[in-house]
Enzyme design. Structure first.
Site, mmCIF file in Angstrom:
data_model
loop_
_atom_site.group_PDB
_atom_site.id
_atom_site.type_symbol
_atom_site.label_atom_id
_atom_site.label_comp_id
_atom_site.label_asym_id
_atom_site.label_seq_id
_atom_site.Cartn_x
_atom_site.Cartn_y
_atom_site.Cartn_z
ATOM 1 N N LYS A 167 46.675 37.915 39.582
ATOM 2 C CA LYS A 167 45.545 38.788 39.005
ATOM 3 C C LYS A 167 44.168 38.247 39.308
ATOM 4 C CE LYS A 167 42.922 41.828 36.414
ATOM 5 N NZ LYS A 167 42.376 42.927 36.742
ATOM 6 N N LEU A 168 43.913 36.745 39.247
ATOM 7 C CA LEU A 168 42.759 36.225 39.632
ATOM 8 C C LEU A 168 42.617 36.289 41.182
ATOM 9 C CD1 LEU A 168 42.989 33.021 37.678
ATOM 10 C CD2 LEU A 168 41.669 35.168 37.092
#
Length: 285
Positions: A167-168
Site C-alpha cells: 500500500k505504501l
C-alpha cells in the site's frame, strides 16, 4: 452486527454501502457529529468507542495512522466481544501492522490489516482494491466478505505486513505521479501552452500504458540498448529547467531528477538507457 470506527469520507461511505445491503452497523467517530449523521441512513451512533463495538464480532477501522489506530483500539478494548475480528483499512506502517497483529492475537483477538486503493466513491459502489497478506486460512475465510465491499481483493501471500508495505509503495507512486503532473503543468505555463492543448495531448497519448514496459526495462539490469539515452534525456530536462527559469515558474520534481541524472552521467552511464538512474533502488527478486 458490524461496528465501523472512523466516519471520514471512506468510512462513512463503507457504512452507507453496508446499510444498503441490510446490515446493522454501529458507528463511532472522534467528532461525534460525523457518526450521528449516519443515523439518517440507518446506522446506530455511539459517543464512546467501547459502546460502539459491544455485541459485534466484526469491527472495521478507517482512521488516520498507527497512533490513532492504537489509541482507538485501546479505548474499544473494554467493549470487545471475545474473539472479535478487527479489520483495519487504515494506511499504516508495515511495522505497525505487524505489531498490532501480534499484540491483538496475544489478547485473544484477530487483527487483520486490509489497506485499500479506494476513494469514497469506490467505498459506496463496492469497487476498487483491497490488499491482504498474512494467515492464508484467515484470508480464505474473510475474502468473500471483503470481496463484497470492493471490486477486487489482492492477496500478497503469507507474510504479515506485506499488504501494508505494498500500500505504501502504491501511494508513493501516486505522490510522485501527481507531483510530476504539477511540474508538467508548470512547464506548460512557462511555455504559454494552454490547458486545452495539454488535454488534447493526453487524450490522444497515454503514457500510463508505458508503465509495464518501463518497469520491465528498469528492473532488467541491462541498460546497454537504450531507447532514450541518459545524455539525451538530460539535455531535454535542461530545456524544461531553462524554460521554467525564464518564466520564473518553480519546478519541484524535475530539479531533483536532473541532479540524479548528473550523478549517473558522472559515473559513466550517459550512453545507456536513462532508466539506469533507478538501478541502485532495485528490490531483491
Amino acid at each position: 452486527m458490524i461496528a465501523f470506527l472512523g466516519m471520514g469520507l471512506l468510512g462513512s461511505n463503507f457504512t452507507k454501502a453496508l446499510l444498503r445491503k441490510g446490515e446493522q452497523v454501529q458507528v463511532w467517530n472522534r467528532t461525534a457529529s460525523r457518526a450521528s449523521a449516519l443515523e439518517h441512513f440507518g446506522a446506530k451512533a455511539y459517543a464512546a468507542v467501547a459502546d460502539a463495538v459491544k455485541g459485534v464480532s466484526r469491527i472495521h477501522v478507517t482512521l488516520k495512522d498507527d497512533a490513532s489506530v492504537n489509541e482507538v483500539l485501546e479505548q474499544a478494548l473494554p467493549g470487545l466481544a471475545p474473539g472479535a475480528v478487527i479489520i483495519d483499512h487504515t494506511t499504516t506502517s508495515k511495522e505497525g501492522a505487524i505489531a498490532r497483529t501480534q499484540a491483538w492475537a496475544a489478547r485473544g483477538y484477530t487483527y487483520f490489516h486490509v489497506p485499500v486503493f479506494m476513494g469514497p466513491a469506490n467505498a459506496l459502489e463496492g469497487t476498487g482494491y483491497m490488499l491482504v497478506s498474512g494467515d492464508q486460512s484467515l484470508i480464505a475465510s474473510w475474502e468473500p466478505v471483503l470481496a463484497g465491499m470492493t471490486g477486487k481483493v489482492i492477496n500478497f501471500g503469507p507474510e504479515t505486513g506485506r499488504a501494508a508495505a505494498v500500500k505504501l509503495i502504491g501511494n508513493n507512486f501516486l505522490v510522485a505521479f501527481t507531483a510530476g503532473i504539477a511540474d508538467t503543468l508548470g512547464l506548460a505555463k512557462s511555455l504559454d501552452v494552454p490547458l486545452a492543448d495539454i488535454n488534447t495531448l493526453f487524450d490522444s497519448w497515454n503514457p500510463g500504458a508505458m508503465l509495464p514496459a518501463r518497469l520491465k526495462r528498469m528492473t532488467s539490469g541491462d541498460y546497454s540498448q537504450p531507447s532514450w539515452e541518459l545524455n539525451m534525456a538530460r539535455k531535454d530536462t535542461q530545456l524544461f529547467l531553462d524554460a521554467a527559469a525564464r518564466a520564473n515558474v518553480p519546478l519541484v520534481v524535475i530539479p531533483a531528477i536532473a541532479a540524479e541524472m548528473d550523478r549517473w552521467i558522472a559515473k559513466g552511464h550517459g550512453g545507456e538507457d536513462w532508466v539506469v538512474i533507478g538501478k541502485d533502488n532495485l528490490p531483491t527478486t
